[in-house]
Design a protein around this motif. Sequence first.
Motif, mmCIF file in Angstrom:
data_model
loop_
_atom_site.group_PDB
_atom_site.id
_atom_site.type_symbol
_atom_site.label_atom_id
_atom_site.label_comp_id
_atom_site.label_asym_id
_atom_site.label_seq_id
_atom_site.Cartn_x
_atom_site.Cartn_y
_atom_site.Cartn_z
ATOM 1 N N PHE A 170 0.835 -1.364 0.064
ATOM 2 C CA PHE A 170 -0.044 -0.013 0.045
ATOM 3 C C PHE A 170 0.932 1.267 0.014
ATOM 4 N N ALA A 171 2.014 1.187 0.754
ATOM 5 C CA ALA A 171 2.766 2.587 0.827
ATOM 6 C C ALA A 171 3.373 2.800 -0.600
ATOM 7 N N GLU A 172 3.749 1.625 -1.545
ATOM 8 C CA GLU A 172 4.329 1.808 -2.777
ATOM 9 C C GLU A 172 3.060 2.218 -3.628
ATOM 10 N N THR A 173 1.912 1.805 -3.510
ATOM 11 C CA THR A 173 0.766 2.021 -4.094
ATOM 12 C C THR A 173 0.368 3.656 -3.922
ATOM 13 N N MET A 174 0.694 3.956 -2.659
ATOM 14 C CA MET A 174 0.323 5.365 -2.415
ATOM 15 C C MET A 174 1.358 6.348 -3.150
ATOM 16 N N LYS A 175 2.666 5.983 -2.967
ATOM 17 C CA LYS A 175 3.614 6.811 -3.832
ATOM 18 C C LYS A 175 3.183 7.005 -5.161
ATOM 19 N N ALA A 176 3.021 5.886 -5.732
ATOM 20 C CA ALA A 176 2.505 6.000 -7.180
ATOM 21 C C ALA A 176 1.453 6.963 -7.748
ATOM 22 N N GLN A 177 0.271 6.765 -6.715
ATOM 23 C CA GLN A 177 -0.946 7.361 -6.942
ATOM 24 C C GLN A 177 -0.703 9.189 -6.774
ATOM 25 N N ILE A 178 0.205 9.413 -5.707
ATOM 26 C CA ILE A 178 0.429 10.818 -5.525
ATOM 27 C C ILE A 178 1.308 11.319 -6.494
ATOM 28 N N ALA A 179 2.443 10.452 -7.069
ATOM 29 C CA ALA A 179 3.372 10.921 -7.978
ATOM 30 C C ALA A 179 2.471 11.356 -9.391
ATOM 31 N N ALA A 180 1.682 10.430 -9.615
ATOM 32 C CA ALA A 180 0.795 10.432 -10.818
ATOM 33 C C ALA A 180 -0.083 11.805 -10.635
ATOM 34 N N ARG A 181 -0.733 12.137 -9.402
ATOM 35 C CA ARG A 181 -1.578 13.327 -9.179
ATOM 36 C C ARG A 181 -0.542 14.412 -9.242
ATOM 37 N N GLU A 182 0.594 14.474 -8.856
ATOM 38 C CA GLU A 182 1.282 15.677 -8.813
ATOM 39 C C GLU A 182 1.646 15.963 -10.086
#
Length: 353
Positions: A137-149
Amino acid sequence: VRGPGTLVPREIRWIAAQTPGRVERVLVKPGAVAEPDTVLVEMTNPELMRETEEAGFAVDAAEAELAELKLSLKSQQLDQRAALASARSEYESARLTAEAKRAAADVVPALDVQTAELMAEQRKIRVDIETDRLTQFAETMKAQIAAREAHVAQVRNAYERKKQQVDWLTVRAGVAGVVQQMLVEDGQTLVLGANIARVARPDDLRAEIDIPETQARDVALGQKVAVDTRNGIVAGKVVRIDPAVQQGTVQVDVDLTGPLPAGARPDLSVDGPIEIERLPRVLFTGRPAYGQPNSTVGLFKLVEDGRYAVRVPVEIGKTSVNAVEILKGLNAGDQVILSDTTAWADNDRIRLN
């Protein structure tokens, strides 16, 4: 060799419209001195202003969505940590129960001991699963935030480009110099790339000389030029020769190596004699009407105190625009007629009145 020409700026900058718009005010006129930040023209574009405002709202919305996503993911991460903590608690409870029953195996049925150990093992597997789930989940969280950023950066860049286009509605000179031409007027609508003004440095000039094509064969790079501005002579040298002939002339560019005289300015008409060769101790005279290099011509030489003129053969060497080299036939001090004498082609002696 000699040719007419003009002074032109060495560096010329055309100021073009970098965004479409309508000219509201023209603030300078030709001849005005401009600095890089001097405003030349003010334009308006209501459609661009509306698009810029919408782009700003899009940035605010994207940043709000990013903040909401971070909060949502943070909440989910906390839930995941809580699930992991609960699994660990259950595992510890099951493990302690299994150890207690194993210690009292003499009074506790074997089935109960095995059941307690199996329950502890299941709880341990759940802890491992919850741990892996939290890591993923931590990795998924980073990926989703990076995409939104990245999306936020995209809409912000679009907004910055719109703002820059709005800034371009205020047209500035960009360089220091003199405004030579202003090509727009109030109320005019400009498209992208339309020329607005021409700015050049008036103190950095060169000469463009037009040499007749019959004389251009002797011109070479580096030759000296004495550019006559009608208000002084400026030394220069040939730096470029146009490879093409246009309207019977060849353009020669001359860099000015001497100081400019007062009154020198772009588009000033000049005269440019180019020194193609220097001959020491040469017997010469003015160029006759029909004298060609390396030829023998008949010239009338004045005799008897100028009352008569007799035709003499004169061998001509090298020639320039206004003088010829005398190889044979005349001596220093002789006087000859240089104008056209074809009317007396059948006479070898004429009387002068």
